[in-house]
Design a protein around this motif. Structure first.
Motif: not given
Length: 325
Positions: A26-27, A84-88, A116-122, A167-171
């Protein structure tokens, strides 16, 4: 195009074989290797041109997977992970036996997070282990937020690229050291200081220096090819036009207060009013101005609250030690 189930299975096989996989979070996009394979971890440093003393973040699939990766989990860390998990959010903890020193820069602490990204978690589920994954770019340059950014930057140095869209968050993630008596923010990022303080119930410091080495502490980091110069918001237009008259190909980050105003510059990016939108687009804006042929970027810092703190941190690092005209 985004990753399919077969892509995820192939990526997991590459990791098991000691290869490198670019994966979406997500980052930003990460350059991933099997966190328990010292040779694969060392290859990350070679591909990025990253000093081996700079530790990497270990990505795991769930807070329940912490056993073995860390030595102990203090109460503050548990509170933050549960919220905050999953998360940035990345937590710095005592290194467990599963983490080779190659991944920690020789330190007895390790940085860990659950993306927090479905592909990363998969991928983490199929792979069945931890993945070290710094940003998938050359050391010190602008972080990638699309699969195309990765391909442009690293080419065939990466064995496989998983495309998960933008990426949704971007940083990058916020890094919090929880090994001492009081947690400290070592790198501002996608989780704000205000949100962290609301969970913990007390204020957090953001030290200018720390004995704990973490990603993003290099004096020049997240930097485009163009030189970045930071000025006060009210001086952005004047400084940009002066630099353009002096022969620079100037890119401008135009503050919202000037949006719509004519600017004599080579390229202009209108800064979004929303800090979330600004963070999401920041690295793309820097890459865009590079691609437009700018040799100088004039920008100002946002208010250092909420995500503005992370954006200001990235712009300062992009500017390097010389931050003003």
């Amino acid at each position: 195009m985004t990753a399919r189930t077969s892509d995820i299975a192939k990526a997991a096989a590459v990791l098991r074989a000691g290869g490198l996989v670019a994966l979406p979070t997500e980052t930003v996009y990460g350059l991933g290797a099997n966190a328990e394979d010292p040779a694969a971890v060392s290859r990350i440093f070679q591909v990025k041109g990253r000093p081996p003393s700079h530790p990497l973040i270990v990505h795991i699939g769930d807070v329940a997977d912490l056993d073995g990766w860390v030595e102990d989990v203090p109460q503050a860390a548990r509170l933050l992970a549960e919220r905050f998990w999953p998360g940035p959010l990345t937590l710095v903890l005592r290194r467990g036996p599963r983490v080779p020193l190659e991944a920690t820069g020789g330190l007895e602490t390790v940085a860990v997070r659950v993306p927090d990204h479905p592909i990363a978690l998969a991928l983490l589920e199929v792979f069945g282990g931890g993945v070290t994954a710094p940003s998938a770019n050359r050391f010190g340059s602008v972080s990638p937020t699309t699969a195309d950014d990765v391909r442009t930057e690293l080419g065939d140095a990466v064995d496989f690229v998983l495309d998960g869209g933008r990426c949704e968050v971007g940083v990058e993630s916020t890094i919090v050291d929880v090994t001492g008596e009081t947690p400290a923010i070592l790198r501002p990022g996608g989780v704000t200081r205000e949100d962290l303080e609301a969970v913990l119930g007390y204020p957090l410091i953001v030290p200018t220096t720390s004995h704990v080495r973490v990603p993003g502490q290099h004096p020049s980091h997240y930097a485009p090819r163009a030189r970045v110069v930071l000025v006060e918001p009210e001086k952005v237009v004047a400084e940009a036009e002066l630099a353009q008259e002096l022969g620079h190909r100037v890119g401008v980050f135009l503050p919202t207060s000037f949006t719509g105003a004519p600017v004599k510059a080579h390229a202009v990016v209108a800064v979004p009013a929303s800090m979330a939108a600004y963070a999401r687009g920041l690295y793309g804006f820097l890459r865009e101005l590079d691609q437009d042929g700018c040799d100088l970027i004039i920008a100002s810092l946002p208010a250092e609250e909420g995500l503005g703190l992370a954006i200001a941190n990235r712009l300062r690092r992009a500017a390097g030690p010389r931050t003003t005209v």
